[in-house]
Motif scaffolding. Structure first.
Motif, PDB file in Angstrom:
ATOM      1  N   LEU A   1       0.803  -1.227   0.000  1.00 53.97           N
ATOM      2  CA  LEU A   1       0.000   0.000   0.000  1.00 53.97           C
ATOM      3  C   LEU A   1       0.831   1.271   0.000  1.00 53.97           C
ATOM      4  CD1 LEU A   1      -2.824  -1.021   2.483  1.00 53.97           C
ATOM      5  CD2 LEU A   1      -2.988  -0.773   0.003  1.00 53.97           C
ATOM      6  N   ALA A   2       2.037   1.229   0.575  1.00 52.09           N
ATOM      7  CA  ALA A   2       2.813   2.461   0.738  1.00 52.09           C
ATOM      8  C   ALA A   2       4.096   2.494  -0.089  1.00 52.09           C
ATOM      9  CB  ALA A   2       3.149   2.648   2.216  1.00 52.09           C
TER      10      ALA A   2
ATOM     11  N   PRO B   1       5.801   8.894  -0.367  1.00 58.13           N
ATOM     12  CA  PRO B   1       7.037   9.476   0.182  1.00 58.13           C
ATOM     13  C   PRO B   1       7.523   8.664   1.387  1.00 58.13           C
ATOM     14  CG  PRO B   1       5.381  11.180  -0.163  1.00 58.13           C
ATOM     15  CD  PRO B   1       4.708   9.877  -0.422  1.00 58.13           C
ATOM     16  N   LEU B   2       8.793   8.824   1.718  1.00 59.87           N
ATOM     17  CA  LEU B   2       9.414   8.012   2.759  1.00 59.87           C
ATOM     18  C   LEU B   2       8.708   8.135   4.100  1.00 59.87           C
ATOM     19  CD1 LEU B   2      11.720   6.089   3.457  1.00 59.87           C
ATOM     20  CD2 LEU B   2      13.102   8.100   4.013  1.00 59.87           C
ATOM     21  N   TRP B   3       8.309   9.330   4.494  1.00 55.78           N
ATOM     22  CA  TRP B   3       7.675   9.493   5.794  1.00 55.78           C
ATOM     23  C   TRP B   3       6.325   8.789   5.842  1.00 55.78           C
ATOM     24  CZ3 TRP B   3       3.047  12.091   6.597  1.00 55.78           C
ATOM     25  CH2 TRP B   3       2.577  12.859   5.541  1.00 55.78           C
ATOM     26  N   GLN B   4       5.589   8.738   4.745  1.00 55.99           N
ATOM     27  CA  GLN B   4       4.325   8.008   4.716  1.00 55.99           C
ATOM     28  C   GLN B   4       4.562   6.498   4.722  1.00 55.99           C
ATOM     29  OE1 GLN B   4       2.211   9.518   1.321  1.00 55.99           O
ATOM     30  NE2 GLN B   4       1.620  11.411   2.356  1.00 55.99           N
ATOM     31  N   PHE B   5       5.634   6.071   4.080  1.00 58.42           N
ATOM     32  CA  PHE B   5       6.010   4.664   4.093  1.00 58.42           C
ATOM     33  C   PHE B   5       6.336   4.214   5.516  1.00 58.42           C
ATOM     34  CE2 PHE B   5       9.279   1.315   3.450  1.00 58.42           C
ATOM     35  CZ  PHE B   5       8.500   0.408   2.751  1.00 58.42           C
ATOM     36  N   ILE B   6       7.088   5.036   6.240  1.00 56.02           N
ATOM     37  CA  ILE B   6       7.444   4.722   7.627  1.00 56.02           C
ATOM     38  C   ILE B   6       6.203   4.680   8.512  1.00 56.02           C
ATOM     39  CG2 ILE B   6       8.671   5.598   9.659  1.00 56.02           C
ATOM     40  CD1 ILE B   6      10.811   6.654   7.696  1.00 56.02           C
ATOM     41  N   ILE B   7       5.305   5.636   8.326  1.00 63.17           N
ATOM     42  CA  ILE B   7       4.077   5.659   9.121  1.00 63.17           C
ATOM     43  C   ILE B   7       3.224   4.428   8.847  1.00 63.17           C
ATOM     44  CG2 ILE B   7       1.870   6.868   9.397  1.00 63.17           C
ATOM     45  CD1 ILE B   7       3.443   9.480   9.267  1.00 63.17           C
ATOM     46  N   ALA B   8       3.147   3.994   7.596  1.00 63.04           N
ATOM     47  CA  ALA B   8       2.374   2.793   7.265  1.00 63.04           C
ATOM     48  C   ALA B   8       2.980   1.561   7.935  1.00 63.04           C
ATOM     49  CB  ALA B   8       2.320   2.599   5.751  1.00 63.04           C
TER      50      ALA B   8
ATOM     51  N   LEU C   1       2.786  -2.284  12.449  1.00 64.30           N
ATOM     52  CA  LEU C   1       3.458  -2.875  13.598  1.00 64.30           C
ATOM     53  C   LEU C   1       2.624  -2.686  14.863  1.00 64.30           C
ATOM     54  CD1 LEU C   1       6.074  -4.322  14.409  1.00 64.30           C
ATOM     55  CD2 LEU C   1       7.042  -2.086  14.911  1.00 64.30           C
ATOM     56  N   GLY C   2       2.025  -1.519  15.006  1.00 67.81           N
ATOM     57  CA  GLY C   2       1.142  -1.276  16.145  1.00 67.81           C
ATOM     58  C   GLY C   2      -0.072  -2.173  16.116  1.00 67.81           C
ATOM     59  N   LEU C   3      -0.662  -2.354  14.954  1.00 61.87           N
ATOM     60  CA  LEU C   3      -1.808  -3.249  14.815  1.00 61.87           C
ATOM     61  C   LEU C   3      -1.435  -4.675  15.190  1.00 61.87           C
ATOM     62  CD1 LEU C   3      -4.743  -3.706  13.659  1.00 61.87           C
ATOM     63  CD2 LEU C   3      -3.585  -4.287  11.535  1.00 61.87           C
ATOM     64  N   SER C   4      -0.294  -5.132  14.714  1.00 59.98           N
ATOM     65  CA  SER C   4       0.158  -6.492  15.025  1.00 59.98           C
ATOM     66  C   SER C   4       0.452  -6.646  16.514  1.00 59.98           C
ATOM     67  CB  SER C   4       1.398  -6.828  14.211  1.00 59.98           C
ATOM     68  OG  SER C   4       1.118  -6.816  12.844  1.00 59.98           O
TER      69      SER C   4
END
Length: 95
Positions: free
Chosen positions: A57-58, A62-69, A74-77
């Motif tokens: 999906l990401a 941009p890199l910052w959106q990739f990191i947030i995704a 990771l938080g969901l898991s």
């Protein structure tokens, strides 16, 4: 840079998978119910699915959106893993 971030996130997701499998092996001798097996096996599979989905999906963002995704996945898991731990502690205590 994206590859490095993906590698670091992959290690974090792999830790969740490793933790779920180790816990499954540890509690298997206690005689698990069918729902316990489903929850523990899904806890081992879910981080890989979420990691793959976050990358797909990401990947063109941009890199910052990739990191947030990746962090959101990771938080969901991690939250799912905590829910499985809570369920298993109640399940083992009732047995």
């Amino acid at each position: 840079m994206t590859g490095f971030i993906t590698g670091l996130a992959g290690l974090a997701y792999a830790y969740l998978i490793w933790n779920a499998i180790a816990f499954l092996i540890g509690v298997a001798p206690f005689g698990l119910q069918a729902m316990d097996w489903v929850a523990l096996l899904f806890a081992a599979v879910l981080p890989a699915l979420v990691f793959t989905a976050a990358i797909v999906l990401a990947r063109r963002r941009p890199l910052w959106q990739f990191i947030i995704a990746l962090l959101a996945g990771l938080g969901l898991s991690a939250v799912f893993w905590l829910n499985v731990l809570s369920y298993m502690m109640r399940s083992i205590a009732m047995a």
